[in-house]
Write a protein that holds these residues in place. Structure first.
Motif, PDB file in Angstrom:
ATOM      1  N   MET A  53       1.445   1.189   8.691  1.00 32.77           N
ATOM      2  CA  MET A  53       2.051  -0.200   8.002  1.00 32.77           C
ATOM      3  C   MET A  53       2.502  -1.052   8.912  1.00 32.77           C
ATOM      4  O   MET A  53       2.787  -2.216   8.644  1.00 32.77           O
ATOM      5  CB  MET A  53       3.136   0.283   7.053  1.00 32.77           C
ATOM      6  CG  MET A  53       3.761  -0.880   6.339  1.00 32.77           C
ATOM      7  SD  MET A  53       4.841  -0.472   5.073  1.00 32.77           S
ATOM      8  CE  MET A  53       4.690   1.248   4.487  1.00 32.77           C
ATOM      9  N   SER A  54       2.769  -0.609  10.191  1.00 35.91           N
ATOM     10  CA  SER A  54       3.258  -1.364  11.369  1.00 35.91           C
ATOM     11  C   SER A  54       2.210  -2.715  11.664  1.00 35.91           C
ATOM     12  O   SER A  54       2.840  -3.893  12.000  1.00 35.91           O
ATOM     13  CB  SER A  54       3.741  -0.789  12.543  1.00 35.91           C
ATOM     14  OG  SER A  54       2.542  -0.299  13.017  1.00 35.91           O
ATOM     15  N   SER A  55       1.160  -2.665  11.470  1.00 33.99           N
ATOM     16  CA  SER A  55       0.053  -3.633  11.887  1.00 33.99           C
ATOM     17  C   SER A  55       0.008  -4.616  10.731  1.00 33.99           C
ATOM     18  O   SER A  55      -0.288  -5.779  10.681  1.00 33.99           O
ATOM     19  CB  SER A  55      -1.250  -3.005  11.825  1.00 33.99           C
ATOM     20  OG  SER A  55      -1.765  -2.380  10.581  1.00 33.99           O
ATOM     21  N   ILE A  56       0.377  -4.261   9.580  1.00 34.37           N
ATOM     22  CA  ILE A  56       0.674  -5.294   8.423  1.00 34.37           C
ATOM     23  C   ILE A  56       1.764  -6.004   8.539  1.00 34.37           C
ATOM     24  O   ILE A  56       1.572  -7.337   8.520  1.00 34.37           O
ATOM     25  CB  ILE A  56       0.723  -4.429   7.116  1.00 34.37           C
ATOM     26  CG1 ILE A  56      -0.543  -3.614   6.607  1.00 34.37           C
ATOM     27  CG2 ILE A  56       1.092  -5.534   5.788  1.00 34.37           C
ATOM     28  CD1 ILE A  56      -0.322  -2.667   5.474  1.00 34.37           C
ATOM     29  N   ILE A  57       3.037  -5.303   9.144  1.00 33.57           N
ATOM     30  CA  ILE A  57       4.250  -6.345   9.288  1.00 33.57           C
ATOM     31  C   ILE A  57       3.792  -6.956  10.424  1.00 33.57           C
ATOM     32  O   ILE A  57       4.508  -8.478  10.309  1.00 33.57           O
ATOM     33  CB  ILE A  57       5.227  -5.349   9.289  1.00 33.57           C
ATOM     34  CG1 ILE A  57       5.726  -4.439   8.085  1.00 33.57           C
ATOM     35  CG2 ILE A  57       6.734  -5.992   9.817  1.00 33.57           C
ATOM     36  CD1 ILE A  57       6.670  -3.401   8.238  1.00 33.57           C
ATOM     37  N   SER A  58       3.273  -6.556  11.351  1.00 33.58           N
ATOM     38  CA  SER A  58       3.165  -7.520  12.692  1.00 33.58           C
ATOM     39  C   SER A  58       2.161  -8.764  12.262  1.00 33.58           C
ATOM     40  O   SER A  58       2.446  -9.777  12.972  1.00 33.58           O
ATOM     41  CB  SER A  58       2.580  -6.822  13.828  1.00 33.58           C
ATOM     42  OG  SER A  58       1.277  -6.554  13.292  1.00 33.58           O
ATOM     43  N   LEU A 109       2.474  -3.085  -1.952  1.00 32.01           N
ATOM     44  CA  LEU A 109       3.097  -4.583  -1.831  1.00 32.01           C
ATOM     45  C   LEU A 109       2.875  -5.254  -0.407  1.00 32.01           C
ATOM     46  O   LEU A 109       2.647  -6.518  -0.412  1.00 32.01           O
ATOM     47  CB  LEU A 109       4.576  -4.573  -2.207  1.00 32.01           C
ATOM     48  CG  LEU A 109       5.024  -4.152  -3.615  1.00 32.01           C
ATOM     49  CD1 LEU A 109       6.607  -3.929  -3.483  1.00 32.01           C
ATOM     50  CD2 LEU A 109       4.569  -5.020  -4.675  1.00 32.01           C
ATOM     51  N   MET A 110       2.986  -4.492   0.600  1.00 33.03           N
ATOM     52  CA  MET A 110       2.883  -5.046   2.041  1.00 33.03           C
ATOM     53  C   MET A 110       1.301  -5.548   1.944  1.00 33.03           C
ATOM     54  O   MET A 110       0.861  -6.485   2.588  1.00 33.03           O
ATOM     55  CB  MET A 110       3.108  -4.117   2.993  1.00 33.03           C
ATOM     56  CG  MET A 110       4.567  -3.942   3.159  1.00 33.03           C
ATOM     57  SD  MET A 110       5.416  -5.553   3.354  1.00 33.03           S
ATOM     58  CE  MET A 110       4.884  -5.994   4.834  1.00 33.03           C
ATOM     59  N   HIS A 111       0.235  -4.631   1.697  1.00 35.24           N
ATOM     60  CA  HIS A 111      -1.080  -5.043   1.693  1.00 35.24           C
ATOM     61  C   HIS A 111      -1.387  -6.388   0.801  1.00 35.24           C
ATOM     62  O   HIS A 111      -2.092  -7.262   1.209  1.00 35.24           O
ATOM     63  CB  HIS A 111      -1.678  -3.609   1.138  1.00 35.24           C
ATOM     64  CG  HIS A 111      -2.285  -3.038   2.277  1.00 35.24           C
ATOM     65  ND1 HIS A 111      -3.120  -3.018   3.218  1.00 35.24           N
ATOM     66  CD2 HIS A 111      -1.758  -1.448   2.335  1.00 35.24           C
ATOM     67  CE1 HIS A 111      -3.158  -2.058   4.176  1.00 35.24           C
ATOM     68  NE2 HIS A 111      -2.328  -1.053   3.425  1.00 35.24           N
ATOM     69  N   LYS A 112      -1.036  -6.373  -0.407  1.00 39.15           N
ATOM     70  CA  LYS A 112      -1.243  -7.452  -1.129  1.00 39.15           C
ATOM     71  C   LYS A 112      -0.445  -8.743  -0.690  1.00 39.15           C
ATOM     72  O   LYS A 112      -1.087  -9.605  -0.674  1.00 39.15           O
ATOM     73  CB  LYS A 112      -0.536  -7.237  -2.814  1.00 39.15           C
ATOM     74  CG  LYS A 112      -1.013  -8.057  -3.811  1.00 39.15           C
ATOM     75  CD  LYS A 112      -0.761  -7.688  -5.171  1.00 39.15           C
ATOM     76  CE  LYS A 112      -1.321  -8.681  -5.960  1.00 39.15           C
ATOM     77  NZ  LYS A 112      -1.033  -8.117  -7.535  1.00 39.15           N
ATOM     78  N   ALA A 113       0.619  -8.738  -0.174  1.00 36.47           N
ATOM     79  CA  ALA A 113       1.422  -9.746   0.520  1.00 36.47           C
ATOM     80  C   ALA A 113       0.595 -10.239   1.682  1.00 36.47           C
ATOM     81  O   ALA A 113       0.515 -11.496   1.646  1.00 36.47           O
ATOM     82  CB  ALA A 113       2.644  -9.397   0.938  1.00 36.47           C
ATOM     83  N   SER A 114       0.335  -9.404   2.259  1.00 36.73           N
ATOM     84  CA  SER A 114      -0.611  -9.880   3.607  1.00 36.73           C
ATOM     85  C   SER A 114      -1.843 -10.406   3.127  1.00 36.73           C
ATOM     86  O   SER A 114      -2.155 -11.489   3.836  1.00 36.73           O
ATOM     87  CB  SER A 114      -0.895  -8.426   4.412  1.00 36.73           C
ATOM     88  OG  SER A 114      -1.799  -8.680   5.488  1.00 36.73           O
ATOM     89  N   SER A 115      -2.600 -10.162   2.261  1.00 32.83           N
ATOM     90  CA  SER A 115      -3.637 -10.652   1.760  1.00 32.83           C
ATOM     91  C   SER A 115      -3.445 -12.072   1.317  1.00 32.83           C
ATOM     92  O   SER A 115      -4.097 -12.910   1.673  1.00 32.83           O
ATOM     93  CB  SER A 115      -4.298  -9.911   0.555  1.00 32.83           C
ATOM     94  OG  SER A 115      -4.707  -8.748   1.291  1.00 32.83           O
ATOM     95  N   LEU A 116      -2.487 -12.174   0.388  1.00 29.28           N
ATOM     96  CA  LEU A 116      -2.144 -13.652  -0.055  1.00 29.28           C
ATOM     97  C   LEU A 116      -1.603 -14.565   0.991  1.00 29.28           C
ATOM     98  O   LEU A 116      -1.870 -15.728   0.907  1.00 29.28           O
ATOM     99  CB  LEU A 116      -1.084 -13.417  -1.391  1.00 29.28           C
ATOM    100  CG  LEU A 116      -1.374 -12.809  -2.629  1.00 29.28           C
ATOM    101  CD1 LEU A 116      -0.249 -12.423  -3.406  1.00 29.28           C
ATOM    102  CD2 LEU A 116      -2.358 -13.804  -3.139  1.00 29.28           C
TER     103      LEU A 116
END
Length: 108
Positions: A1-6, A88-95
């Motif tokens: 998940m840290s790669s998504i946040i970064s 939520l993080m995956h979806k937010a990252s994509s958007l």
């Protein structure tokens, strides 16, 4: 998940609420979805998360279980909360990357 946040940079905020959860980047909302999980009691598994889960529960309330992993501001199911947060993080990252860093969108 840290790669998504970064991928958002340093200005990411996650508001995990009892009813709705939001992901904000640089103070702007990227995604807002219900903090609900639809489960299948027969298979003992998660069927859907967020808005999709809410829609499924409304259509087939007798067939699916409804799980709210946060209650009165407290996490009551860590495993499901982690699953919801990852979703939520995956979806937010994509958007966020789809609409560009200056654009925001709200999931409905």
């Amino acid at each position: 998940m840290s790669s998504i946040i970064s991928s958002f940079g340093r200005n990411v905020c996650i508001d995990m609420g009892t009813v709705n959860s939001r992901v904000l980047v640089a103070g702007r909302s990227v995604i807002t979805e219900p903090s609900v999980v639809a489960t299948d009691p027969k298979r003992e598994g998660i069927v859907a998360l967020g808005q999709e889960a809410e829609n499924l529960i409304r259509r087939t309330p007798d067939e699916l279980g409804e799980l709210w992993p946060l209650r009165e501001g407290f996490i009551v199911d860590y495993r499901v909360t982690h699953t919801l947060l990852t979703y939520l993080m995956h979806k937010a990252s994509s958007l966020y990357h789809e609409h560009g860093k200056d654009a925001t969108s709200r999931s409905t």
